[in-house]
Design a protein around this motif. Structure first.
Motif, PDB file in Angstrom:
ATOM      1  N   SER A 238       0.855  -1.189   0.000  1.00 39.52           N
ATOM      2  CA  SER A 238       0.000   0.000   0.000  1.00 39.52           C
ATOM      3  C   SER A 238       0.885   1.231   0.000  1.00 39.52           C
ATOM      4  CB  SER A 238      -0.903  -0.002   1.239  1.00 39.52           C
ATOM      5  OG  SER A 238      -0.118   0.195   2.412  1.00 39.52           O
ATOM      6  N   ASP A 239       0.270   2.393  -0.076  1.00 39.06           N
ATOM      7  CA  ASP A 239       1.063   3.631  -0.082  1.00 39.06           C
ATOM      8  C   ASP A 239       1.695   3.916   1.273  1.00 39.06           C
ATOM      9  OD1 ASP A 239      -1.372   4.097   1.099  1.00 39.06           O
ATOM     10  OD2 ASP A 239      -1.665   6.077   0.212  1.00 39.06           O
ATOM     11  N   THR A 240       1.275   3.173   2.311  1.00 40.27           N
ATOM     12  CA  THR A 240       1.832   3.397   3.656  1.00 40.27           C
ATOM     13  C   THR A 240       2.672   2.231   4.167  1.00 40.27           C
ATOM     14  OG1 THR A 240      -0.209   2.558   4.687  1.00 40.27           O
ATOM     15  CG2 THR A 240      -0.056   4.945   4.306  1.00 40.27           C
ATOM     16  N   ASN A 241       2.634   1.103   3.471  1.00 41.55           N
ATOM     17  CA  ASN A 241       3.377  -0.079   3.931  1.00 41.55           C
ATOM     18  C   ASN A 241       3.929  -0.827   2.723  1.00 41.55           C
ATOM     19  OD1 ASN A 241       4.393  -2.415   5.042  1.00 41.55           O
ATOM     20  ND2 ASN A 241       2.567  -2.908   6.237  1.00 41.55           N
ATOM     21  N   THR A 242       5.248  -0.801   2.571  1.00 38.24           N
ATOM     22  CA  THR A 242       5.893  -1.448   1.419  1.00 38.24           C
ATOM     23  C   THR A 242       6.770  -2.619   1.862  1.00 38.24           C
ATOM     24  OG1 THR A 242       7.704   0.169   1.507  1.00 38.24           O
ATOM     25  CG2 THR A 242       5.864   0.655   0.022  1.00 38.24           C
ATOM     26  N   ASP A 243       6.366  -3.274   2.941  1.00 36.77           N
ATOM     27  CA  ASP A 243       7.193  -4.344   3.495  1.00 36.77           C
ATOM     28  C   ASP A 243       7.346  -5.525   2.537  1.00 36.77           C
ATOM     29  OD1 ASP A 243       8.664  -5.498   5.795  1.00 36.77           O
ATOM     30  OD2 ASP A 243       7.046  -6.966   5.771  1.00 36.77           O
ATOM     31  N   ASN A 244       6.315  -5.850   1.761  1.00 34.37           N
ATOM     32  CA  ASN A 244       6.415  -6.988   0.851  1.00 34.37           C
ATOM     33  C   ASN A 244       7.479  -6.758  -0.223  1.00 34.37           C
ATOM     34  OD1 ASN A 244       4.575  -8.928   1.828  1.00 34.37           O
ATOM     35  ND2 ASN A 244       2.843  -7.800   0.990  1.00 34.37           N
ATOM     36  N   THR A 245       7.504  -5.571  -0.781  1.00 36.50           N
ATOM     37  CA  THR A 245       8.519  -5.274  -1.798  1.00 36.50           C
ATOM     38  C   THR A 245       9.904  -5.186  -1.175  1.00 36.50           C
ATOM     39  OG1 THR A 245       6.874  -4.138  -3.160  1.00 36.50           O
ATOM     40  CG2 THR A 245       9.187  -3.656  -3.625  1.00 36.50           C
ATOM     41  N   ARG A 246       9.977  -4.717   0.064  1.00 39.93           N
ATOM     42  CA  ARG A 246      11.263  -4.698   0.775  1.00 39.93           C
ATOM     43  C   ARG A 246      11.779  -6.127   0.960  1.00 39.93           C
ATOM     44  NH1 ARG A 246       9.566  -2.394   5.109  1.00 39.93           N
ATOM     45  NH2 ARG A 246       9.584  -0.343   4.119  1.00 39.93           N
ATOM     46  N   GLN A 247      10.894  -7.037   1.342  1.00 43.81           N
ATOM     47  CA  GLN A 247      11.284  -8.450   1.462  1.00 43.81           C
ATOM     48  C   GLN A 247      11.755  -9.013   0.121  1.00 43.81           C
ATOM     49  OE1 GLN A 247       8.500 -11.162   3.456  1.00 43.81           O
ATOM     50  NE2 GLN A 247       7.477  -9.370   4.305  1.00 43.81           N
ATOM     51  N   LEU A 248      11.074  -8.622  -0.951  1.00 49.13           N
ATOM     52  CA  LEU A 248      11.422  -9.101  -2.289  1.00 49.13           C
ATOM     53  C   LEU A 248      12.827  -8.655  -2.679  1.00 49.13           C
ATOM     54  CD1 LEU A 248      10.732 -10.398  -5.006  1.00 49.13           C
ATOM     55  CD2 LEU A 248       9.458  -8.309  -5.589  1.00 49.13           C
ATOM     56  N   LEU A 249      13.134  -7.398  -2.462  1.00 50.18           N
ATOM     57  CA  LEU A 249      14.475  -6.888  -2.774  1.00 50.18           C
ATOM     58  C   LEU A 249      15.539  -7.569  -1.917  1.00 50.18           C
ATOM     59  CD1 LEU A 249      13.716  -3.070  -3.133  1.00 50.18           C
ATOM     60  CD2 LEU A 249      14.302  -4.667  -4.970  1.00 50.18           C
ATOM     61  N   GLN A 250      15.214  -7.819  -0.659  1.00 49.29           N
ATOM     62  CA  GLN A 250      16.179  -8.475   0.223  1.00 49.29           C
ATOM     63  C   GLN A 250      16.420  -9.908  -0.225  1.00 49.29           C
ATOM     64  OE1 GLN A 250      17.761  -6.778   2.897  1.00 49.29           O
ATOM     65  NE2 GLN A 250      19.096  -8.559   2.583  1.00 49.29           N
ATOM     66  N   TRP A 251      15.353 -10.588  -0.660  1.00 50.03           N
ATOM     67  CA  TRP A 251      15.506 -11.967  -1.132  1.00 50.03           C
ATOM     68  C   TRP A 251      16.415 -12.010  -2.355  1.00 50.03           C
ATOM     69  CZ3 TRP A 251      15.160 -14.940  -5.393  1.00 50.03           C
ATOM     70  CH2 TRP A 251      15.158 -16.325  -5.207  1.00 50.03           C
ATOM     71  N   VAL A 252      16.224 -11.111  -3.278  1.00 51.22           N
ATOM     72  CA  VAL A 252      17.068 -11.065  -4.477  1.00 51.22           C
ATOM     73  C   VAL A 252      18.523 -10.832  -4.092  1.00 51.22           C
ATOM     74  CG1 VAL A 252      17.590  -9.750  -6.568  1.00 51.22           C
ATOM     75  CG2 VAL A 252      15.219 -10.338  -6.024  1.00 51.22           C
ATOM     76  N   SER A 253      18.749  -9.904  -3.182  1.00 48.08           N
ATOM     77  CA  SER A 253      20.111  -9.602  -2.746  1.00 48.08           C
ATOM     78  C   SER A 253      20.766 -10.806  -2.072  1.00 48.08           C
ATOM     79  CB  SER A 253      20.094  -8.409  -1.783  1.00 48.08           C
ATOM     80  OG  SER A 253      21.377  -8.147  -1.264  1.00 48.08           O
ATOM     81  N   ASP A 254      20.020 -11.477  -1.205  1.00 51.19           N
ATOM     82  CA  ASP A 254      20.580 -12.591  -0.442  1.00 51.19           C
ATOM     83  C   ASP A 254      20.795 -13.850  -1.284  1.00 51.19           C
ATOM     84  OD1 ASP A 254      20.474 -11.000   1.803  1.00 51.19           O
ATOM     85  OD2 ASP A 254      18.634 -11.903   2.600  1.00 51.19           O
ATOM     86  N   ASN A 255      19.945 -14.058  -2.290  1.00 54.24           N
ATOM     87  CA  ASN A 255      19.954 -15.327  -3.008  1.00 54.24           C
ATOM     88  C   ASN A 255      20.504 -15.250  -4.426  1.00 54.24           C
ATOM     89  OD1 ASN A 255      18.281 -17.412  -1.230  1.00 54.24           O
ATOM     90  ND2 ASN A 255      17.298 -15.414  -1.039  1.00 54.24           N
ATOM     91  N   LEU A 256      20.349 -14.142  -5.085  1.00 52.65           N
ATOM     92  CA  LEU A 256      20.789 -14.037  -6.475  1.00 52.65           C
ATOM     93  C   LEU A 256      22.047 -13.195  -6.631  1.00 52.65           C
ATOM     94  CD1 LEU A 256      17.342 -13.669  -8.293  1.00 52.65           C
ATOM     95  CD2 LEU A 256      18.643 -15.744  -7.753  1.00 52.65           C
ATOM     96  N   HIS A 257      22.309 -12.328  -5.658  1.00 53.05           N
ATOM     97  CA  HIS A 257      23.541 -11.530  -5.622  1.00 53.05           C
ATOM     98  C   HIS A 257      23.728 -10.725  -6.905  1.00 53.05           C
ATOM     99  CE1 HIS A 257      24.253 -14.040  -2.155  1.00 53.05           C
ATOM    100  NE2 HIS A 257      24.236 -15.127  -2.918  1.00 53.05           N
ATOM    101  N   GLN A 258      22.625 -10.207  -7.425  1.00 51.98           N
ATOM    102  CA  GLN A 258      22.639  -9.330  -8.585  1.00 51.98           C
ATOM    103  C   GLN A 258      21.755  -8.123  -8.305  1.00 51.98           C
ATOM    104  OE1 GLN A 258      21.461 -12.381 -11.707  1.00 51.98           O
ATOM    105  NE2 GLN A 258      22.952 -11.206 -12.890  1.00 51.98           N
ATOM    106  N   PRO A 259      22.046  -6.984  -8.907  1.00 51.96           N
ATOM    107  CA  PRO A 259      21.174  -5.825  -8.720  1.00 51.96           C
ATOM    108  C   PRO A 259      19.868  -5.985  -9.493  1.00 51.96           C
ATOM    109  CG  PRO A 259      22.874  -5.324 -10.324  1.00 51.96           C
ATOM    110  CD  PRO A 259      23.212  -6.688  -9.767  1.00 51.96           C
ATOM    111  N   VAL A 260      18.808  -5.388  -8.974  1.00 54.02           N
ATOM    112  CA  VAL A 260      17.548  -5.315  -9.714  1.00 54.02           C
ATOM    113  C   VAL A 260      17.643  -4.125 -10.661  1.00 54.02           C
ATOM    114  CG1 VAL A 260      15.046  -5.038  -9.575  1.00 54.02           C
ATOM    115  CG2 VAL A 260      16.255  -6.361  -7.820  1.00 54.02           C
TER     116      VAL A 260
END
Length: 249
Positions: free
Chosen positions: A72-94
């Motif tokens: 939502s416009d006030t809570n972006t935790d899901n997308t934050r988790q998504l970016l963290q998962w990519v960083s931790d597991n794929l080690h490539q920039p989005v």
């Protein structure tokens, strides 16, 4: 007897309260092959958590996301988790995120992506609608049929016509034979049409047939919500549309 009824009522109310306060499930990522995975985040539909799908595409030049997490416009935790998962597991920039239409389950995390320096693109219509809904605007640069490559991975963004919304696009990965249909396409697990607030029911079936003619060779079709599989979800969407039409008579 009165004490027993009181105790049973207490248990019922306690279980209801626990269900109401139960946390929304966290991000899950499911590989389709070595290069493409489905990211699934959850939002509230009615009073229950409901899954929303997007794609993670691994290329030689970084990661491409199809749709943000359900935020939502006030809570972006899901997308934050998504970016963290990519960083931790794929080690490539989005490198890029493609938004398929202007509903919060698909573009609610734009602000989180922007903070991370990720470019977000869409059609001009989706960009305009995002602003009207109170979200940051993606770059409205996609025409109704746009193909480009990132890291030698061709990506086709195609507007097949109106259906779930007036701006819904699908994304085709020709090398993978994977079609991301977004909320235009209903999962075979769906029993109804879902959110019809912005739908064009008169055009939806024509649009689905257009998708079928364009991408009938798809090996995997990923809908915007629930389970994915082969092209049966396209036929299932047509069936649900017919049932909905019959029910309105």
């Amino acid at each position: 007897m009165r004490n027993l009824l009181a105790f049973l009522l207490f248990l019922l109310l306690r279980n209801f309260a626990q269900a109401q306060s139960s946390p929304t499930p966290k991000l899950t990522v499911t590989p389709l092959n070595d290069q493409v995975s489905v990211h699934t985040t959850y939002g509230m539909y009615g009073k229950m958590p409901f899954p929303s799908n997007g794609l993670i595409i691994k290329t030689k030049d970084g990661i491409v996301l199809i749709d943000t997490g359900w935020d939502s416009d006030t809570n972006t935790d899901n997308t934050r988790q998504l970016l963290q998962w990519v960083s931790d597991n794929l080690h490539q920039p989005v490198r890029l995120c493609i938004v398929t239409h202007a509903h919060e389950d698909k573009m609610g995390g734009i602000s989180e992506l922007r903070k991370a320096g990720v470019r977000v693109i869409s059609t001009p219509l989706t960009a305009r609608k995002s602003v009207k809904l109170g979200f940051e605007s993606p770059e409205g640069i996609l025409s109704n049929d746009t193909t480009f490559s990132i890291g030698q991975e061709p990506i086709r963004c195609f507007f097949p016509g109106q259906g779930h919304t007036s701006d819904n696009i699908v994304v085709w990965l020709p090398n993978q034979q994977i079609l991301y249909g977004g909320c235009l396409i209903k999962s075979v697990a769906a029993f109804g049409m879902g959110n019809l607030a912005d739908a064009n029911l008169a055009e939806w079936a024509v649009t689905i047939r257009n998708v079928m003619s364009q991408f009938g060779t798809a090996r995997i079709v990923v809908p915007g919500h629930q389970d994915w599989g082969d092209t049966k979800s396209l036929e299932h969407t047509l069936t649900l549309l017919e049932k909905h039409k019959a029910a309105q008579k």
